[in-house]
Design a protein around this motif. Structure first.
Motif, PDB file in Angstrom:
ATOM      1  N   ALA A  91       0.823  -1.207   0.000  1.00 22.18           N
ATOM      2  CA  ALA A  91       0.000   0.000   0.000  1.00 22.18           C
ATOM      3  C   ALA A  91       0.860   1.262   0.000  1.00 22.18           C
ATOM      4  O   ALA A  91       0.531   2.248  -0.675  1.00 22.18           O
ATOM      5  CB  ALA A  91      -0.926  -0.009   1.218  1.00 22.18           C
ATOM      6  N   TYR A  92       1.974   1.249   0.723  1.00 27.83           N
ATOM      7  CA  TYR A  92       2.836   2.434   0.744  1.00 27.83           C
ATOM      8  C   TYR A  92       3.472   2.664  -0.620  1.00 27.83           C
ATOM      9  O   TYR A  92       3.586   3.809  -1.089  1.00 27.83           O
ATOM     10  CB  TYR A  92       3.915   2.273   1.810  1.00 27.83           C
ATOM     11  CG  TYR A  92       4.761   3.505   1.991  1.00 27.83           C
ATOM     12  CD1 TYR A  92       4.242   4.637   2.604  1.00 27.83           C
ATOM     13  CD2 TYR A  92       6.081   3.542   1.545  1.00 27.83           C
ATOM     14  CE1 TYR A  92       5.014   5.782   2.766  1.00 27.83           C
ATOM     15  CE2 TYR A  92       6.862   4.673   1.707  1.00 27.83           C
ATOM     16  CZ  TYR A  92       6.311   5.785   2.321  1.00 27.83           C
ATOM     17  OH  TYR A  92       7.078   6.919   2.471  1.00 27.83           O
ATOM     18  N   SER A  95       0.816   4.101  -2.961  1.00 23.32           N
ATOM     19  CA  SER A  95       0.387   5.464  -2.644  1.00 23.32           C
ATOM     20  C   SER A  95       1.477   6.506  -2.851  1.00 23.32           C
ATOM     21  O   SER A  95       1.179   7.699  -2.922  1.00 23.32           O
ATOM     22  CB  SER A  95      -0.081   5.526  -1.186  1.00 23.32           C
ATOM     23  OG  SER A  95       0.983   5.237  -0.292  1.00 23.32           O
ATOM     24  N   ARG A  96       2.731   6.087  -2.970  1.00 20.25           N
ATOM     25  CA  ARG A  96       3.826   7.044  -3.052  1.00 20.25           C
ATOM     26  C   ARG A  96       4.635   6.985  -4.341  1.00 20.25           C
ATOM     27  O   ARG A  96       5.325   7.933  -4.695  1.00 20.25           O
ATOM     28  CB  ARG A  96       4.776   6.845  -1.858  1.00 20.25           C
ATOM     29  CG  ARG A  96       4.196   7.287  -0.524  1.00 20.25           C
ATOM     30  CD  ARG A  96       3.971   8.794  -0.524  1.00 20.25           C
ATOM     31  NE  ARG A  96       3.446   9.280   0.751  1.00 20.25           N
ATOM     32  CZ  ARG A  96       2.166   9.442   1.019  1.00 20.25           C
ATOM     33  NH1 ARG A  96       1.271   9.125   0.090  1.00 20.25           N
ATOM     34  NH2 ARG A  96       1.761   9.902   2.190  1.00 20.25           N
ATOM     35  N   THR A  98       5.107   5.703  -8.601  1.00 19.30           N
ATOM     36  CA  THR A  98       4.504   5.311  -9.874  1.00 19.30           C
ATOM     37  C   THR A  98       5.475   4.376 -10.584  1.00 19.30           C
ATOM     38  O   THR A  98       6.656   4.695 -10.740  1.00 19.30           O
ATOM     39  CB  THR A  98       4.225   6.540 -10.756  1.00 19.30           C
ATOM     40  OG1 THR A  98       3.346   7.430 -10.060  1.00 19.30           O
ATOM     41  CG2 THR A  98       3.581   6.123 -12.063  1.00 19.30           C
ATOM     42  N   ARG A 106      -3.401  -2.537  -9.335  1.00 18.94           N
ATOM     43  CA  ARG A 106      -4.563  -2.050  -8.594  1.00 18.94           C
ATOM     44  C   ARG A 106      -5.843  -2.738  -9.067  1.00 18.94           C
ATOM     45  O   ARG A 106      -6.697  -3.119  -8.258  1.00 18.94           O
ATOM     46  CB  ARG A 106      -4.706  -0.536  -8.785  1.00 18.94           C
ATOM     47  CG  ARG A 106      -3.605   0.291  -8.155  1.00 18.94           C
ATOM     48  CD  ARG A 106      -3.743   1.736  -8.603  1.00 18.94           C
ATOM     49  NE  ARG A 106      -2.616   2.545  -8.204  1.00 18.94           N
ATOM     50  CZ  ARG A 106      -2.548   3.257  -7.082  1.00 18.94           C
ATOM     51  NH1 ARG A 106      -3.565   3.243  -6.240  1.00 18.94           N
ATOM     52  NH2 ARG A 106      -1.481   3.982  -6.798  1.00 18.94           N
ATOM     53  N   TRP A 160      -6.084  -2.449  -0.392  1.00 18.37           N
ATOM     54  CA  TRP A 160      -6.995  -1.394  -0.858  1.00 18.37           C
ATOM     55  C   TRP A 160      -7.259  -0.368   0.234  1.00 18.37           C
ATOM     56  O   TRP A 160      -7.222   0.844  -0.001  1.00 18.37           O
ATOM     57  CB  TRP A 160      -8.299  -2.034  -1.314  1.00 18.37           C
ATOM     58  CG  TRP A 160      -9.387  -1.050  -1.603  1.00 18.37           C
ATOM     59  CD1 TRP A 160      -9.530  -0.257  -2.703  1.00 18.37           C
ATOM     60  CD2 TRP A 160     -10.496  -0.749  -0.757  1.00 18.37           C
ATOM     61  NE1 TRP A 160     -10.654   0.514  -2.594  1.00 18.37           N
ATOM     62  CE2 TRP A 160     -11.271   0.243  -1.410  1.00 18.37           C
ATOM     63  CE3 TRP A 160     -10.912  -1.224   0.487  1.00 18.37           C
ATOM     64  CZ2 TRP A 160     -12.428   0.761  -0.857  1.00 18.37           C
ATOM     65  CZ3 TRP A 160     -12.068  -0.708   1.042  1.00 18.37           C
ATOM     66  CH2 TRP A 160     -12.812   0.277   0.366  1.00 18.37           C
ATOM     67  N   THR A 163      -3.967   1.641   1.148  1.00 20.75           N
ATOM     68  CA  THR A 163      -3.525   2.534   0.069  1.00 20.75           C
ATOM     69  C   THR A 163      -4.247   3.869   0.143  1.00 20.75           C
ATOM     70  O   THR A 163      -3.629   4.939   0.023  1.00 20.75           O
ATOM     71  CB  THR A 163      -3.771   1.876  -1.306  1.00 20.75           C
ATOM     72  OG1 THR A 163      -3.035   0.661  -1.399  1.00 20.75           O
ATOM     73  CG2 THR A 163      -3.341   2.807  -2.430  1.00 20.75           C
ATOM     74  N   GLY A 164      -5.554   3.829   0.341  1.00 22.01           N
ATOM     75  CA  GLY A 164      -6.303   5.071   0.461  1.00 22.01           C
ATOM     76  C   GLY A 164      -5.904   5.870   1.680  1.00 22.01           C
ATOM     77  O   GLY A 164      -5.839   7.109   1.641  1.00 22.01           O
ATOM     78  N   PHE A 166      -2.869   5.793   3.282  1.00 17.77           N
ATOM     79  CA  PHE A 166      -1.525   6.356   3.100  1.00 17.77           C
ATOM     80  C   PHE A 166      -1.554   7.536   2.126  1.00 17.77           C
ATOM     81  O   PHE A 166      -0.806   8.504   2.289  1.00 17.77           O
ATOM     82  CB  PHE A 166      -0.566   5.286   2.580  1.00 17.77           C
ATOM     83  CG  PHE A 166      -0.242   4.225   3.603  1.00 17.77           C
ATOM     84  CD1 PHE A 166      -0.489   4.443   4.937  1.00 17.77           C
ATOM     85  CD2 PHE A 166       0.307   3.012   3.224  1.00 17.77           C
ATOM     86  CE1 PHE A 166      -0.195   3.465   5.889  1.00 17.77           C
ATOM     87  CE2 PHE A 166       0.606   2.035   4.157  1.00 17.77           C
ATOM     88  CZ  PHE A 166       0.346   2.257   5.493  1.00 17.77           C
ATOM     89  N   ALA A 167      -2.406   7.441   1.110  1.00 19.21           N
ATOM     90  CA  ALA A 167      -2.501   8.536   0.145  1.00 19.21           C
ATOM     91  C   ALA A 167      -3.036   9.808   0.790  1.00 19.21           C
ATOM     92  O   ALA A 167      -2.763  10.914   0.313  1.00 19.21           O
ATOM     93  CB  ALA A 167      -3.388   8.126  -1.029  1.00 19.21           C
ATOM     94  N   ARG A 171       2.102  14.598   2.083  1.00 18.11           N
ATOM     95  CA  ARG A 171       3.479  14.298   1.687  1.00 18.11           C
ATOM     96  C   ARG A 171       4.467  15.263   2.324  1.00 18.11           C
ATOM     97  O   ARG A 171       5.655  14.943   2.453  1.00 18.11           O
ATOM     98  CB  ARG A 171       3.614  14.352   0.163  1.00 18.11           C
ATOM     99  CG  ARG A 171       2.840  13.251  -0.560  1.00 18.11           C
ATOM    100  CD  ARG A 171       2.928  13.413  -2.060  1.00 18.11           C
ATOM    101  NE  ARG A 171       2.185  12.369  -2.757  1.00 18.11           N
ATOM    102  CZ  ARG A 171       2.766  11.331  -3.363  1.00 18.11           C
ATOM    103  NH1 ARG A 171       4.071  11.231  -3.365  1.00 18.11           N
ATOM    104  NH2 ARG A 171       2.036  10.420  -3.976  1.00 18.11           N
TER     105      ARG A 171
END
Length: 278
Positions: A91-92, A95-96, A98, A106, A160, A163-164, A166-167, A171
């Motif tokens: 998840a990290y 979320s961080r 690409t 996903r 899932w 991820t939401g 951590f997002a 930042r």
């Protein structure tokens, strides 16, 4: 906005109905667990004519309930811990960062939640059988096989949800920590995880409950030595009779670890579910 009397009575009726369908089955289970077998098999009575604790004593000797309980604790605790560990890392990263194939990953994670779990039974059984044939490593009938199986159920939801979460963590907080000399792992351990503690509790409980109450896969992938508590409850049903009072007593015992876990982490669980839904 003020609610009208009609809506108030409707709300009370719905809440009363939901309370009844929750409390009444629990009362039947608990009351049946303190009745003699003859009273349970006879005409049902809401108030026990005779209260006895012998079902709670005999339930441990009728079947190896202690072994089933230990097996469930091992499998549920380890699978929940490993699922949480893998979900945090995945998840990290989602979320961080690409990376190539992140959208496909996903989509794959979400799609597994739409497929009935029963469809995974035969493929997992065949994979575990081939592992034993090719590598000589026995998986079916072991704790490891059950742990891996239960992780496949809880891991997609855990990824899932986290991820939401951590997002949603700014930042800027991580960037400030990076400027202070912390690496990515240090930021994750010292900054992100403490902020995500409620969600981690919610995900951990979710994974534990899935492993604790699963019956279908555990009945196929376990043997007499690794049988879990949910599967072991069927041992109170024989060809000649059903030991209903001992079965109800064992069901009450089986629910204790989950109830205690919920009570201990209630505050974190509610906050975690709220964060996951935002």
């Amino acid at each position: 906005m003020r609610e009208g009397p009609g809506f108030r009575w409707f709300r009370r009726g719905v809440l009363t109905f939901l309370t009844l369908i929750t409390v009444v089955p629990l009362y039947v289970v608990v009351s049946s667990s303190v009745k003699p077998l003859a009273d349970v098999q006879g005409r049902f009575s809401w108030i026990p004519r005779e209260v006895t604790l012998s079902p709670y004593v005999d339930t441990w000797t009728t079947v190896p309930l202690a072994r089933y309980l230990v097996n469930s604790l091992i499998v549920a605790a380890v699978s929940a811990s490993l699922a949480l560990l893998v979900a945090v890392a995945a998840a990290y990263a989602l979320s961080r960062f690409t990376f190539r194939g992140d959208r496909a990953f996903r989509l794959a994670v979400l799609s597994t939640q739409m497929v009935p779990g029963m469809l995974f039974l035969v493929p997992l059984f065949l994979i575990f059988s081939q592992v034993h044939t090719w590598l000589g490593i026995r998986v079916i009938g072991t704790h490891a096989g059950l742990i891996v199986t239960f992780m496949t159920f809880s891991l997609p939801f855990a990824i899932w949800m986290l991820t939401g979460l951590f997002a949603g963590i700014p930042r800027e907080v991580e960037e400030a920590a990076l400027l202070d000399g912390l690496g990515r792992i240090g930021v994750l351990l010292r900054i992100v995880l403490p902020l995500a503690r409620p969600a981690l509790a919610a995900v951990g409980i979710f994974a534990f409950v899935i492993a604790w109450g699963e019956v279908l896969f555990a009945s196929v992938l376990s043997d007499a030595d690794t049988r879990t508590l949910a599967v072991g409850l069927r041992a109170y049903i024989t060809q000649s009779t059903v030991l209903w009072n001992e079965l109800m007593a064992a069901s009450v015992i089986a629910s204790v670890p989950v109830v205690v876990g919920f009570l201990m982490l209630h505050r974190h669980l509610m906050r975690g579910l709220g964060a996951g839904l935002r």
